[in-house]
Design a protein around this motif. Sequence first.
Motif, mmCIF file in Angstrom:
data_model
loop_
_atom_site.group_PDB
_atom_site.id
_atom_site.type_symbol
_atom_site.label_atom_id
_atom_site.label_comp_id
_atom_site.label_asym_id
_atom_site.label_seq_id
_atom_site.Cartn_x
_atom_site.Cartn_y
_atom_site.Cartn_z
ATOM 1 N N UNK A 165 1.051 -1.365 0.078
ATOM 2 C CA UNK A 165 -0.132 -0.239 0.385
ATOM 3 C C UNK A 165 0.619 0.897 0.081
ATOM 4 N N UNK A 166 1.800 1.207 1.012
ATOM 5 C CA UNK A 166 3.094 2.910 1.128
ATOM 6 C C UNK A 166 3.516 2.607 -0.412
ATOM 7 N N UNK A 167 3.920 1.442 -1.039
ATOM 8 C CA UNK A 167 4.453 1.413 -2.072
ATOM 9 C C UNK A 167 3.711 1.980 -3.131
ATOM 10 N N UNK A 211 -0.002 2.871 -3.615
ATOM 11 C CA UNK A 211 -1.316 3.705 -4.011
ATOM 12 C C UNK A 211 -1.521 5.202 -4.430
#
Lengths: 305, 293
Positions: free
Chosen positions: A253-255, A257
């Motif tokens: 998700x962090x990478x 989104x």
Amino acid sequence: MWADEAYRRLLGALALLVPVVAALVLYETARGAGPSLRVFGWGFLVSTDWDPVAERFGALPYLYGTLVSSAIAMALAVPFGIGSAVFLAELAPPRLGAVVSFVIDLLASIPSIVYGIWGLFVLAPWLRSAAEPWLTAHVGFLPLFQGFPFGIGMLNAGIVLAIMVVPTVVSISREILLATPRSLREAALALGSTRAEAIAVAVDAARPGILGAAILALGRALGETMAVTMVIGNTNRISASLLAPGATMASVIANEFAEATGKLYLSALVEIALVLFALTVVVNALARLLVVATTGGRRDVAGAA
Amino acid sequence: MSRARPERIGALPVRGPSLPRRAWNAGLLAACALAAAAVVLPLGLIVAHLLAQGLPALDLGFFLHLPKPVGEPGGGMANAIVGTLILVGLGALVAVPVGVGAGLYLAEHGDGRVGALVRSTADVLSGVPSIVIGVATYGLVVVPMGRFSALAGGIALGLLMLPTIVRSTEEVVRLVPRSYREAGLALGAPRWRVTQQIVLPAASAGIVTASLLALARAAGETAPLLFTALGNRFWSLRLDQPIASLPVFIYDYARAPYDEWNRQAWAGALVLLLLVALVSGLLRLTVRRIPGR
């Protein structure tokens, strides 16, 4: 009196904002995950596809990465954490115990990104040049420790996670050990036990609470994002080896989104957030139940949880 | 006491533990001490590396200048430091009034069903990973606004602080002695004035401490800002525009393939650690025991 009633209602309204906010967070995550849920159904959880171009998504590699990195973290943090808690609660002179507890609490306040930068620039080179070659040479017959020593990967993420969650294990286990009756140790000593045997009796009495502390730490490890994102390598391949790079639910998700184009791509990422949400809520509830049950709902200890 | 030598009490021979048991005892106790040392060791290593790598890259310019393009030496993170302060301030604006009000309610009137509901949802909320809060805030604020903004970042940080502030306010307010309330009521003050003018001031030091701890923790959060406040290489104080923050800057600079940027990431991490750990360390030292951490 009307003023009393009005004041109480005002406070009550503020208080009710908390459940409203929690419901909004849940609603928004579920709504955002809607399209992906409809297209992929339960298959989302067992598929290893992750192809933004063909719009086919499956979360298995990330689910696997989250579980494995957290498992490594637990395998390291639980024994060391319980050992430290015993040392602090039973063995250390009170002054030393207070200082070490303070330092361990400080460890908990270090931002995740700081652990990440340390893991990336200090731990990873050390793992790559020293630890991982040693592991492949000596225990490389296990599939867990085969392959190229990247430095970044599952093992690095697990170690960083362990360092991050161990304060949780230590401080709660310590509180719980201190809450067990002194008479348990005294009885054991009076029967001729050694000190370690007497402590074992106390640890046994505290076991459900210590288990709760460990599960609480697990809850933190599952959702931890930044440090893991920086050291895990970020690939959606599932590898048997712990030395290989991977990815977790939080890290993907962090990478991806902010750069996710396409409704379904974004929705798939939100669905991963939903799964993560559900997982951590269940794990945390279980932990809290265990901690509260062992301490008989003592407010200070339960609050620390 | 475990090493008690064999000795005689009256006529009965009392023997100490056998050698294997004594060895097991000593080994286990030593292992516990080693475990504690091993847990403290990473903290020492991290601080040492931060100082070694971060200090040389840290100068006055780091605090005063804006980021420079790749290849140009110098440059700082002034905008990120200010941005973090703005974001945390916004978060506090959202979370402190609600959190303190809710905490007061829980402590003074929270024994019913509403109290139980609020308490358990605060617990649930405090366990939600910060990245999930970021995803939810993206849907709730960024999408309706049509762009990434400081406001969205502040709200995300506020959501993260809220449960901590609620629970610790409750704990602190409960510590105010009953006699204070009784004295106020006995003097004829209505209940609401007792809460507002006696209980709240008595608990205020604890509430401020707990709130600052929550702020310090939020200041170090990266994940919820990645797709709410986003980041900004330029000077911006506008709440409806993306804004820079120290943690996101560190993240971007640490991942960049330029040595100069990596050095600045270390410097940023050092500044962030000092900011966060100093605040929480000092608070923890001044107030011996803060419930709810």
